[in-house]
Motif scaffolding. Structure first.
Motif, PDB file in Angstrom:
ATOM      1  N   THR A   1      -2.224  -5.736   2.777  1.00  0.00           N
ATOM      2  CA  THR A   1      -1.568  -4.886   1.731  1.00  0.00           C
ATOM      3  C   THR A   1      -0.434  -3.977   2.539  1.00  0.00           C
ATOM      4  O   THR A   1       0.505  -3.528   1.853  1.00  0.00           O
ATOM      5  CB  THR A   1      -2.536  -3.806   1.494  1.00  0.00           C
ATOM      6  OG1 THR A   1      -3.223  -2.959   2.516  1.00  0.00           O
ATOM      7  CG2 THR A   1      -3.771  -4.605   0.602  1.00  0.00           C
ATOM      8  N   SER A   2      -0.345  -4.092   3.808  1.00  0.00           N
ATOM      9  CA  SER A   2       0.671  -3.302   4.794  1.00  0.00           C
ATOM     10  C   SER A   2       1.659  -4.544   5.326  1.00  0.00           C
ATOM     11  O   SER A   2       1.279  -5.623   5.350  1.00  0.00           O
ATOM     12  CB  SER A   2       0.087  -2.455   5.688  1.00  0.00           C
ATOM     13  OG  SER A   2      -0.733  -1.534   5.151  1.00  0.00           O
TER      14      SER A   2
ATOM     15  N   ARG B   1      -4.148   1.283  -7.020  1.00  0.00           N
ATOM     16  CA  ARG B   1      -4.490   0.410  -5.912  1.00  0.00           C
ATOM     17  C   ARG B   1      -3.820  -1.018  -5.884  1.00  0.00           C
ATOM     18  O   ARG B   1      -3.113  -1.268  -6.954  1.00  0.00           O
ATOM     19  CB  ARG B   1      -6.060  -0.072  -6.039  1.00  0.00           C
ATOM     20  CG  ARG B   1      -6.390  -0.881  -7.155  1.00  0.00           C
ATOM     21  CD  ARG B   1      -7.917  -1.188  -7.455  1.00  0.00           C
ATOM     22  NE  ARG B   1      -8.331  -1.684  -8.508  1.00  0.00           N
ATOM     23  CZ  ARG B   1      -8.695  -1.173  -9.514  1.00  0.00           C
ATOM     24  NH1 ARG B   1      -8.592   0.002  -9.638  1.00  0.00           N
ATOM     25  NH2 ARG B   1      -9.112  -1.780 -10.649  1.00  0.00           N
TER      26      ARG B   1
ATOM     27  N   GLN C   1       0.805  -1.212  -0.009  1.00  0.00           N
ATOM     28  CA  GLN C   1       0.166   0.086  -0.167  1.00  0.00           C
ATOM     29  C   GLN C   1       0.897   1.343   0.200  1.00  0.00           C
ATOM     30  O   GLN C   1       0.623   2.036  -0.796  1.00  0.00           O
ATOM     31  CB  GLN C   1      -0.818  -0.016   1.057  1.00  0.00           C
ATOM     32  CG  GLN C   1      -1.873   1.142   1.150  1.00  0.00           C
ATOM     33  CD  GLN C   1      -2.921   0.924   0.015  1.00  0.00           C
ATOM     34  OE1 GLN C   1      -3.611  -0.027  -0.240  1.00  0.00           O
ATOM     35  NE2 GLN C   1      -2.985   2.034  -0.806  1.00  0.00           N
TER      36      GLN C   1
END
Length: 555
Positions: free
Chosen positions: A357-358, A334, A319
């Motif tokens: 995503t992190s 995205r 992200q």
């Protein structure tokens, strides 16, 4: 990736007036343009130089070679529209005829007017020659599908009947996609690779290399001139020069200053703001079939450990990469959770969402510790006397990718990995290091066709090795039955519903094996100077924006 009857759409942001013409191919547009066109030279920026022009050879991995020369000079059976439809090219007299069988058969009716640049007819023998060169040749970039062909009936010179030994659902990409039909009358019995590697004098498209091999001036440019024997819409411009400008900042400056009239730069931070400074420039941003990823070489230490590969995904703040690299470039973006883009909702499975995503450092510690790794006094994981350190490569001079590497390097340092950045030129990365496995991790994009097949880049049979002459596109070099089973089924299953199920199973297998790290669906920026050029200008996410260059005109 190839096609199964679906339509690929893409999202666009267009500044200025509406696209001129905005159509796939238009003889009407060509006719009106012919009236207002002036002879002259068009210069286009090309950010990568191909390693070779033997388009079926393993050296032909860079998409820019296909965009700037391949599709301009050589014919394909089917071509891909900007919307993602497969459509007969000018070399065919109509849609190919599919017989499910068994055995599966495809009949190609060749346009009676289709000829090579020396006025020799394009025939079924050319299809047969191309098939044999790919299926049985050495040092071939991708044999997928061609090895499933049993024979090609050439009884009628203008009808090629292709019979398969095994069903092949991605047949629409054969003699098309990223490969081309070759002239058997000029190459049969000769060393094709040697003849084509540095350029060639023949053509079956609207353009040809100026002076043959001399049309490619290494490190400088590719120059095209009209093929006067082309049977379709002949080019409206006298000379087109693709000028190699490999540094991102220089490429943007070249189009701003008018040094070149068009460019297709990879997104860079602040690029749109810079382009907007010149009111004569118009640009289009599209999200299509291109996706960016960190590709992991499973034969290289420490990527040979599943725990390490999973840890690298958990350690990567994808992200943050999107927020700091993509969004400042095109104002949106995205995280991609698969190796199929979400533009294909019927195929897309967000399998990599299991990793979030992190960054998740607790999962990294859990996986690495369970796999027998311990952190040393320097904070780097070690096991059996070896540290978790490796190099990452990308194309030198690409500012956004270099910044992405630096972000990743910082993220992985916090997670206990030591990463060294070593960036070669594009021709070395795609022509040597990738095929021969001379990397541990690499950052680059894959350009797909509208078909969901990923066997070509992930199946074990497609791993390049010294024994097979480094043929194959599975640069991850991961051998996995869990991956092979669904993706080989995707290639052989002709039933659309069953095939879609296998596609989704295959994506989940890729995530479970942590084969590589998908980052984002890559935005394309196509920019042109409206005061200098006109025509039906638009991006084609598969074939690039120069797919209809013969319809462009100079003002």
């Amino acid at each position: 990736m190839k096609v199964s009857g679906g339509v690929r759409s893409f999202f666009c942001l267009v500044l200025g007036l509406a696209l001129l013409g905005g159509v796939w191919a238009s003889t009407t547009a060509g006719a009106s343009a012919r009236e207002q066109s002036t002879p002259g030279t068009l210069k286009i920026a090309a950010e990568q130089e191909p390693s070779c022009m033997d388009w079926i050879g393993s050296c032909a991995g860079a998409s820019w070679g296909i965009w700037a020369a391949g599709i301009e000079t050589l014919p394909q059976a089917l071509t891909v529209t900007p919307a993602g439809d497969y459509t007969p090219s000018s070399v065919l007299a109509g849609e190919p005829i599919l017989e499910i069988g068994p055995p599966q058969k495809i009949t190609y009716n060749i346009n009676a007017a289709a000829v090579w640049s020396d006025n020799t007819p394009i025939t079924s023998t050319d299809f047969e020659y191309t098939w044999k060169q790919i299926a049985t040749g050495k040092d071939i970039y991708d044999k997928t599908g061609y090895e499933d062909i049993a024979s090609i009936d050439t009884t009628d010179p203008k009808v090629a009947v292709v019979t398969f030994s095994e069903p092949f659902s991605g047949w629409r990409d054969l003699f098309g996609g990223f490969s081309f039909i070759l002239p058997s009358h000029l190459l049969e019995g000769k060393n094709r690779a040697k003849i084509m590697k540095d350029g060639y004098s023949f053509s079956g498209g609207p353009w040809k290399l100026e002076g043959g091999k001399s049309g490619w001036k290494k490190t400088k440019s590719i120059t095209l001139v009209p093929n006067q024997n082309y049977w379709g819409d002949k080019p409206l411009i006298g000379t087109v020069i693709f000028q190699f400008i490999t540094e991102s900042a220089s490429e943007i400056q070249a189009v701003k200053s008018g040094q070149v009239s068009s460019a297709y730069p990879q997104p860079q931070i602040g690029a749109l703001d810079q382009l907007s400074e010149n009111p004569e420039l118009k640009y289009e941003v599209s999200f299509g079939s291109v996706f960016e990823a960190f590709w992991l070489n499973a034969k290289a230490f420490p990527m040979d450990s599943l725990a390490v590969r999973k840890s690298l995904i958990y350690a990567t703040d994808r992200q943050a990469i999107v927020d700091e690299i993509v969004k400042p470039s095109v104002n949106e973006g995205r995280v991609l959770q698969s190796f199929i883009v979400p533009t294909f909702p019927q195929y897309y499975e967000p399998a990599f969402s299991i990793y979030g995503t992190s960054a998740n450092l607790s999962k990294v510690n859990e996986l690495m510790t369970a796999d027998g790794w311990k952190k040393g006094s320097d904070g780097i994981w070690a096991k059996g006397g070896r540290k978790a350190e490796f190099d990452v490569q990308t194309t030198a001079g690409n500012e956004a990718r270099e910044l992405t590497e630096q972000l990743w390097q910082s993220q992985l340092t916090q997670a206990g990995f030591k990463v060294t950045i070593k960036n070669p030129s594009a021709d070395v990365l795609f022509g040597i290091n990738g095929p021969k496995g001379r990397f541990a991790a690499a950052l680059y994009a894959q350009v797909g066709t509208p078909d969901p097949s990923l066997c070509g880049i992930f199946c074990s049979a497609n791993i390049p090795t010294k024994k097979n002459g480094f043929v194959g596109n599975n640069w991850t070099r991961l051998t996995s039955a869990a991956i092979d089973t669904p993706w080989t089924a995707v290639d052989s299953e002709l039933d659309a519903t069953a095939r879609t199920i296998s596609v989704k199973e295959g994506q989940n297998a890729l995530a479970a094996e942590a084969v590589s790290i998908p980052l984002y669906q890559k935005p394309n920026i196509f920019v042109w100077n409206t005061a200098q050029i006109g025509g039906p200008l638009q991006d084609n996410p598969t074939l690039g924006p120069f797919f209809n260059l013969n319809l462009w005109y100079l003002k």
